[in-house]
Design an enzyme around this catalytic site. Structure first.
Site, PDB file in Angstrom:
ATOM      1  N   PHE A 105       0.827  -1.209   0.000  1.00  0.00           N
ATOM      2  CA  PHE A 105       0.000   0.000   0.000  1.00  0.00           C
ATOM      3  C   PHE A 105       0.861   1.259   0.000  1.00  0.00           C
ATOM      4  O   PHE A 105       0.801   2.075  -0.933  1.00  0.00           O
ATOM      5  CB  PHE A 105      -0.938  -0.059   1.210  1.00  0.00           C
ATOM      6  CG  PHE A 105      -1.538   1.238   1.643  1.00  0.00           C
ATOM      7  CD1 PHE A 105      -2.134   2.090   0.728  1.00  0.00           C
ATOM      8  CD2 PHE A 105      -1.525   1.608   2.985  1.00  0.00           C
ATOM      9  CE1 PHE A 105      -2.699   3.303   1.139  1.00  0.00           C
ATOM     10  CE2 PHE A 105      -2.088   2.798   3.403  1.00  0.00           C
ATOM     11  CZ  PHE A 105      -2.670   3.648   2.479  1.00  0.00           C
TER      12      PHE A 105
ATOM     13  N   TYR B  43       4.879  -7.691  16.011  1.00  0.00           N
ATOM     14  CA  TYR B  43       5.012  -6.450  15.231  1.00  0.00           C
ATOM     15  C   TYR B  43       5.610  -5.330  16.086  1.00  0.00           C
ATOM     16  O   TYR B  43       6.596  -4.700  15.697  1.00  0.00           O
ATOM     17  CB  TYR B  43       3.645  -6.043  14.698  1.00  0.00           C
ATOM     18  CG  TYR B  43       3.671  -4.857  13.765  1.00  0.00           C
ATOM     19  CD1 TYR B  43       4.270  -4.943  12.511  1.00  0.00           C
ATOM     20  CD2 TYR B  43       3.074  -3.654  14.129  1.00  0.00           C
ATOM     21  CE1 TYR B  43       4.284  -3.847  11.643  1.00  0.00           C
ATOM     22  CE2 TYR B  43       3.083  -2.565  13.271  1.00  0.00           C
ATOM     23  CZ  TYR B  43       3.693  -2.663  12.039  1.00  0.00           C
ATOM     24  OH  TYR B  43       3.701  -1.581  11.180  1.00  0.00           O
TER      25      TYR B  43
ATOM     26  N   LYS C  85      10.825 -11.978  12.204  1.00  0.00           N
ATOM     27  CA  LYS C  85      11.994 -12.152  11.336  1.00  0.00           C
ATOM     28  C   LYS C  85      12.065 -11.040  10.292  1.00  0.00           C
ATOM     29  O   LYS C  85      13.157 -10.526   9.994  1.00  0.00           O
ATOM     30  CB  LYS C  85      11.929 -13.511  10.632  1.00  0.00           C
ATOM     31  CG  LYS C  85      12.262 -14.704  11.508  1.00  0.00           C
ATOM     32  CD  LYS C  85      12.218 -15.983  10.683  1.00  0.00           C
ATOM     33  CE  LYS C  85      12.603 -17.204  11.493  1.00  0.00           C
ATOM     34  NZ  LYS C  85      12.548 -18.452  10.683  1.00  0.00           N
TER      35      LYS C  85
ATOM     36  N   HIS D  78      -5.250  -2.900   1.310  1.00  0.00           N
ATOM     37  CA  HIS D  78      -5.741  -4.255   1.063  1.00  0.00           C
ATOM     38  C   HIS D  78      -7.165  -4.368   1.611  1.00  0.00           C
ATOM     39  O   HIS D  78      -7.424  -3.976   2.760  1.00  0.00           O
ATOM     40  CB  HIS D  78      -4.836  -5.269   1.761  1.00  0.00           C
ATOM     41  CG  HIS D  78      -5.012  -6.668   1.294  1.00  0.00           C
ATOM     42  ND1 HIS D  78      -6.155  -7.395   1.559  1.00  0.00           N
ATOM     43  CD2 HIS D  78      -4.212  -7.496   0.581  1.00  0.00           C
ATOM     44  CE1 HIS D  78      -6.052  -8.598   1.040  1.00  0.00           C
ATOM     45  NE2 HIS D  78      -4.876  -8.691   0.440  1.00  0.00           N
TER      46      HIS D  78
ATOM     47  N   LYS E 272      25.381  -0.401   4.610  1.00  0.00           N
ATOM     48  CA  LYS E 272      26.760  -0.276   5.083  1.00  0.00           C
ATOM     49  C   LYS E 272      27.751  -0.541   3.958  1.00  0.00           C
ATOM     50  O   LYS E 272      28.730   0.199   3.776  1.00  0.00           O
ATOM     51  CB  LYS E 272      26.991  -1.257   6.235  1.00  0.00           C
ATOM     52  CG  LYS E 272      28.406  -1.236   6.793  1.00  0.00           C
ATOM     53  CD  LYS E 272      28.584  -2.344   7.832  1.00  0.00           C
ATOM     54  CE  LYS E 272      30.041  -2.456   8.262  1.00  0.00           C
ATOM     55  NZ  LYS E 272      30.279  -3.617   9.147  1.00  0.00           N
TER      56      LYS E 272
ATOM     57  N   ASP F 219       9.778  -6.936  -3.284  1.00  0.00           N
ATOM     58  CA  ASP F 219       8.615  -7.426  -2.545  1.00  0.00           C
ATOM     59  C   ASP F 219       8.542  -8.944  -2.651  1.00  0.00           C
ATOM     60  O   ASP F 219       8.917  -9.506  -3.683  1.00  0.00           O
ATOM     61  CB  ASP F 219       7.322  -6.804  -3.084  1.00  0.00           C
ATOM     62  CG  ASP F 219       6.269  -6.612  -1.999  1.00  0.00           C
ATOM     63  OD1 ASP F 219       5.759  -7.623  -1.481  1.00  0.00           O
ATOM     64  OD2 ASP F 219       5.957  -5.447  -1.672  1.00  0.00           O
TER      65      ASP F 219
END
Length: 320
Positions: free
Chosen positions: A17, A149, A95, A185, A109, A37
């Protein structure tokens, strides 16, 4: 030879989005865009109009794995952002936030690239300070259903600041508050998309709790402008910076406004409040005003009308 003013920009989560709108704006600025993505929550539909653009490249990749590309700037937006999606696979959500940050920071970096982290107001948890300022450390349940989250994003911020201190990396950290607009969504469980889809399809509009909890809603165009302004600041400004709308609405007021704007016959019904759902969420944007010369421009009704028109088309209904 590439134009010296043209940058190569990597947008992780670029088919989502927010990411798709950011890709558009970067192309409008004349930059090259690599859209990254894994399509867990992103959609090719969001960026299909960009696929043949000469300065746009799409890569299917998961940020939990290392990436080797050559870019000047990195926007790390990769992570499911709605409770429905991030709670579907909470381990993968953590993760994505933590390993994803490590991999994007490692890339920055190596390239000495500037990198922006799309953090979130969820780092404040269920806040005991209102409105929320960037120097507030938050009130987060580290073992709750939302922790994958909330804590994932908090750890990502830690990594960004440690890479800055230890490796002198040029970082920007933006804390995003509730954002809405076209390309949300339809099944992400977020309140604006939920209410609009329910209203347009004539279903009951579900409010959790009594509807008195507050949120502040920022239109996507304003949010993207804030991200670009933050990335454009000099290296002394690293954040975190709240980017959101400081005007609060109750969830019940939002539902009633959407019913009115859609001319819906939907009925508002009430359901139990989910655990750890914050009762208040509103940004203090003093830093954004002072450092970025930024504040939202799109009024809620104007933004809701545009979002409703998008969902009208998505659901195959004629625009009203």
């Amino acid at each position: 030879m590439r134009d010296a003013t043209r940058k190569a920009c990597l947008v992780a989560g670029g088919a989502g989005f927010l990411g798709s709108h950011l890709c558009e704006r970067l192309l409008d600025r004349g930059h090259e865009v690599v859209c990254l993505d894994n399509f867990f929550t992103g959609s090719k539909r969001n960026i299909e109009h960009l696929l043949h653009h000469p300065r746009f490249e799409l890569m299917r990749h998961d940020v939990t794995f290392p990436l080797y590309v050559e870019v000047d700037e990195i926007f790390n937006l990769a992570c499911p952002a709605s409770p429905v999606h991030y709670q579907h696979d909470p381990v993968q959500t953590t993760k994505t936030s933590v390993h994803g940050a490590i991999n994007m920071l490692g890339l920055a970096k190596r390239l000495r690239a500037k990198i922006l982290q799309a953090s979130t107001s969820e780092v404040y948890g269920d806040p005991q300070v209102h409105p929320q300022r960037e120097d507030y450390w938050g009130h987060v349940n580290p073992i709750g259903h939302r922790a994958c989250y909330d804590e994932g994003k908090r750890c990502a911020e830690t990594l960004f600041f440690d890479y800055h201190r230890q490796h002198k990396l040029r970082i920007k950290v933006m804390r995003i508050f509730n954002t809405y607009g076209p390309r949300m969504h339809p099944n992400d469980g977020r309140v604006v998309s939920n209410f609009i889809v329910q209203a347009l399809t004539g279903k009951d509009i579900t409010l959790y709790g009594d509807g008195s909890q507050t949120r502040s809603f920022c239109y996507v165009d304003d949010l993207v402008e804030g991200a670009l302004k933050l990335m454009d600041t000099d290296d002394l400004i690293i954040g975190p910076v709240n980017v959101g709308n400081p005007v609060e609405s109750t969830i019940r007021e939002l539902a009633e406004r959407i019913v009115e704007l859609t001319n819906s016959r939907s009925v508002i019904v009430y359901r139990p409040l989910p655990s750890d759902d914050p009762m208040q969420r509103c940004p203090d944007i003093a830093r954004a005003r002072a450092w970025l010369d930024w504040e939202p421009q799109v009024q809620l009704e104007q933004g809701l009308r545009s979002t409703i028109e998008y969902f009208d088309r998505l659901l195959g209904r004629p625009a009203t």
